[in-house]
Structures are given as C-alpha cells and as structure tokens.
Write a protein that holds these residues in place. Structure first.
Motif, PDB file in Angstrom:
ATOM      1  N   SER A 140      76.472  81.702  58.530  1.00 48.85           N
ATOM      2  CA  SER A 140      77.680  81.834  57.729  1.00 48.85           C
ATOM      3  C   SER A 140      78.851  82.098  58.655  1.00 48.85           C
ATOM      4  O   SER A 140      78.707  82.783  59.671  1.00 48.85           O
ATOM      5  N   LYS A 141      79.999  81.574  58.308  1.00 50.62           N
ATOM      6  CA  LYS A 141      81.178  81.761  59.148  1.00 50.62           C
ATOM      7  C   LYS A 141      81.694  83.190  59.003  1.00 50.62           C
ATOM      8  O   LYS A 141      81.917  83.669  57.901  1.00 50.62           O
ATOM      9  N   GLN A 142      81.849  83.866  60.128  1.00 46.82           N
ATOM     10  CA  GLN A 142      82.330  85.246  60.152  1.00 46.82           C
ATOM     11  C   GLN A 142      83.857  85.270  60.218  1.00 46.82           C
ATOM     12  O   GLN A 142      84.509  85.972  59.480  1.00 46.82           O
ATOM     13  N   ASN A 143      84.402  84.517  61.135  1.00 45.93           N
ATOM     14  CA  ASN A 143      85.858  84.436  61.317  1.00 45.93           C
ATOM     15  C   ASN A 143      86.252  82.975  61.447  1.00 45.93           C
ATOM     16  O   ASN A 143      85.454  82.147  61.860  1.00 45.93           O
ATOM     17  N   LYS A 182      73.897  75.413  70.167  1.00 47.46           N
ATOM     18  CA  LYS A 182      73.466  76.583  70.935  1.00 47.46           C
ATOM     19  C   LYS A 182      74.497  77.705  70.797  1.00 47.46           C
ATOM     20  O   LYS A 182      75.700  77.485  70.946  1.00 47.46           O
ATOM     21  N   TYR A 183      73.999  78.898  70.530  1.00 49.19           N
ATOM     22  CA  TYR A 183      74.833  80.087  70.363  1.00 49.19           C
ATOM     23  C   TYR A 183      74.289  81.226  71.228  1.00 49.19           C
ATOM     24  O   TYR A 183      73.142  81.202  71.645  1.00 49.19           O
ATOM     25  N   ILE A 184      75.112  82.247  71.400  1.00 50.60           N
ATOM     26  CA  ILE A 184      74.694  83.466  72.094  1.00 50.60           C
ATOM     27  C   ILE A 184      74.728  84.607  71.082  1.00 50.60           C
ATOM     28  O   ILE A 184      75.711  84.772  70.357  1.00 50.60           O
ATOM     29  N   ALA A 185      73.643  85.377  71.040  1.00 56.31           N
ATOM     30  CA  ALA A 185      73.529  86.476  70.083  1.00 56.31           C
ATOM     31  C   ALA A 185      74.368  87.661  70.508  1.00 56.31           C
ATOM     32  O   ALA A 185      74.422  88.020  71.684  1.00 56.31           O
ATOM     33  N   GLY A 186      75.017  88.237  69.534  1.00 58.83           N
ATOM     34  CA  GLY A 186      75.721  89.495  69.731  1.00 58.83           C
ATOM     35  C   GLY A 186      74.858  90.605  69.156  1.00 58.83           C
ATOM     36  O   GLY A 186      73.651  90.463  68.999  1.00 58.83           O
ATOM     37  N   GLU A 187      75.499  91.685  68.817  1.00 61.17           N
ATOM     38  CA  GLU A 187      74.764  92.813  68.250  1.00 61.17           C
ATOM     39  C   GLU A 187      74.397  92.516  66.803  1.00 61.17           C
ATOM     40  O   GLU A 187      75.176  91.932  66.058  1.00 61.17           O
ATOM     41  N   GLY A 188      73.199  92.903  66.420  1.00 63.47           N
ATOM     42  CA  GLY A 188      72.735  92.669  65.062  1.00 63.47           C
ATOM     43  C   GLY A 188      72.590  93.952  64.288  1.00 63.47           C
ATOM     44  O   GLY A 188      72.712  95.055  64.833  1.00 63.47           O
ATOM     45  N   PHE A 189      72.348  93.795  62.993  1.00 65.63           N
ATOM     46  CA  PHE A 189      72.118  94.951  62.129  1.00 65.63           C
ATOM     47  C   PHE A 189      70.959  94.607  61.209  1.00 65.63           C
ATOM     48  O   PHE A 189      70.959  93.560  60.558  1.00 65.63           O
ATOM     49  N   ILE A 190      69.965  95.477  61.141  1.00 69.85           N
ATOM     50  CA  ILE A 190      68.750  95.219  60.380  1.00 69.85           C
ATOM     51  C   ILE A 190      68.791  95.954  59.044  1.00 69.85           C
ATOM     52  O   ILE A 190      69.083  97.149  58.987  1.00 69.85           O
ATOM     53  N   GLU A 239      82.958  82.399  65.745  1.00 74.01           N
ATOM     54  CA  GLU A 239      82.109  83.563  65.535  1.00 74.01           C
ATOM     55  C   GLU A 239      81.446  83.414  64.181  1.00 74.01           C
ATOM     56  O   GLU A 239      82.110  83.264  63.164  1.00 74.01           O
ATOM     57  N   LEU A 240      80.129  83.415  64.190  1.00 74.19           N
ATOM     58  CA  LEU A 240      79.343  83.192  62.988  1.00 74.19           C
ATOM     59  C   LEU A 240      78.359  84.332  62.798  1.00 74.19           C
ATOM     60  O   LEU A 240      78.112  85.119  63.715  1.00 74.19           O
ATOM     61  N   LYS A 241      77.782  84.391  61.615  1.00 79.66           N
ATOM     62  CA  LYS A 241      76.775  85.407  61.324  1.00 79.66           C
ATOM     63  C   LYS A 241      75.468  84.690  60.995  1.00 79.66           C
ATOM     64  O   LYS A 241      75.442  83.776  60.188  1.00 79.66           O
ATOM     65  N   LEU A 242      74.391  85.115  61.652  1.00 81.76           N
ATOM     66  CA  LEU A 242      73.057  84.567  61.434  1.00 81.76           C
ATOM     67  C   LEU A 242      72.282  85.514  60.533  1.00 81.76           C
ATOM     68  O   LEU A 242      72.227  86.714  60.797  1.00 81.76           O
ATOM     69  N   ILE A 287      75.536  88.673  64.763  1.00 81.90           N
ATOM     70  CA  ILE A 287      76.736  87.907  65.112  1.00 81.90           C
ATOM     71  C   ILE A 287      76.357  86.945  66.228  1.00 81.90           C
ATOM     72  O   ILE A 287      75.781  87.358  67.229  1.00 81.90           O
ATOM     73  N   ILE A 288      76.664  85.668  66.038  1.00 87.69           N
ATOM     74  CA  ILE A 288      76.418  84.677  67.081  1.00 87.69           C
ATOM     75  C   ILE A 288      77.736  84.019  67.411  1.00 87.69           C
ATOM     76  O   ILE A 288      78.600  83.857  66.536  1.00 87.69           O
ATOM     77  N   SER A 289      77.938  83.675  68.655  1.00 85.39           N
ATOM     78  CA  SER A 289      79.200  83.071  69.043  1.00 85.39           C
ATOM     79  C   SER A 289      78.964  81.824  69.868  1.00 85.39           C
ATOM     80  O   SER A 289      77.966  81.694  70.573  1.00 85.39           O
ATOM     81  N   LYS A 290      79.906  80.920  69.758  1.00 86.56           N
ATOM     82  CA  LYS A 290      79.866  79.679  70.506  1.00 86.56           C
ATOM     83  C   LYS A 290      81.267  79.465  71.047  1.00 86.56           C
ATOM     84  O   LYS A 290      82.232  79.522  70.307  1.00 86.56           O
TER      85      LYS A 290
END
Length: 123
Positions: free
Chosen positions: A54-57, A100-108, A73-76, A116-119
């Motif tokens: 989902s699109k975060q910003n 391809k994306y790079i993972a940021g900090e997540g919340f469980i 910046e997207l949310k996985l 948060i994933i960013s490209k």
C-alpha cells in the motif's frame, strides 16, 4: 474466544493479499561449481510469500540539473511470524511485475505486520 476472533481477523486481512514476495537478508558464501570461485550473495530468507503493498506517501521528486530522483515509500502487509529486519531486500511481484525494495522498520500486530519499504529510482 479471543483466539478465534484473531484467527478470523487474520484470514480477513490475508484475503486482501494480492502480491507475492521474496525476502533476502544477510550474505552467504556460494561456491560456483564451474569456476570454483566463492561469491557473496544475498541469503534468501523467504520465497513466494503472499503479501500486499500500500502506498504510504506520495512520491517525492528531487530534480537536479542532471537527474530527476524519485523516492517512493510504501507499506508492506505480511504474516506476523516472519522475521524481517531493517535493510532486508524485498522483491515484490504485483500484477506480473517484480520490483525490488529495501525494508525499513516494521511493526508486528497479532494478525499481521506492517513494514515500511522504500524504493529509490531515477526518472
């Protein structure tokens, strides 16, 4: 009763998953059987995992004289039991296109986790 409600909620969330992803993290040594050369390659942690993006910003453009850099910046949304660390590489396949994306900090949460994933790309 609570466990049953969580299970129903998790199934409802997972019914929205429309992507699959491969997650790599860390490096491992692989010896090429032909050349006998040892190479460091990203270690595959998980393959073909169902998820949703989902699109975060909205995308931000950073125009310079030589390049127009676009940052997304997207949310996985993905299963909560998977261990995803900041910096892991996540390849998401959506509608037949792999990105391809790079993972940021997540919340469980009990039912899912949000990462948060960013490209960063150049337009």
């Amino acid at each position: 009763m609570l466990a049953q409600a969580m299970n129903i909620a998790r199934k409802a969330i997972e019914s929205l998953y429309d992507c699959t992803c491969n997650i790599s993290g860390g490096m491992e040594k692989i010896k090429d059987p032909v050349t006998k050369e040892t190479k460091l390659v990203p270690k595959i942690k998980y393959s073909d995992v169902h998820c949703r993006v989902s699109k975060q910003n909205l995308s931000k453009n950073n125009q310079t004289d030589t390049v127009n850099q676009v940052a997304y910046e997207l949310k996985l949304f993905i299963a909560p039991e998977l261990e995803i660390h900041q910096g892991d590489i996540i390849e998401v396949t959506r509608f037949g296109v792999t990105t391809k994306y790079i993972a940021g900090e997540g919340f469980i949460y009990n039912t899912h986790q949000e990462v948060i994933i960013s490209k960063e790309d150049k337009a």
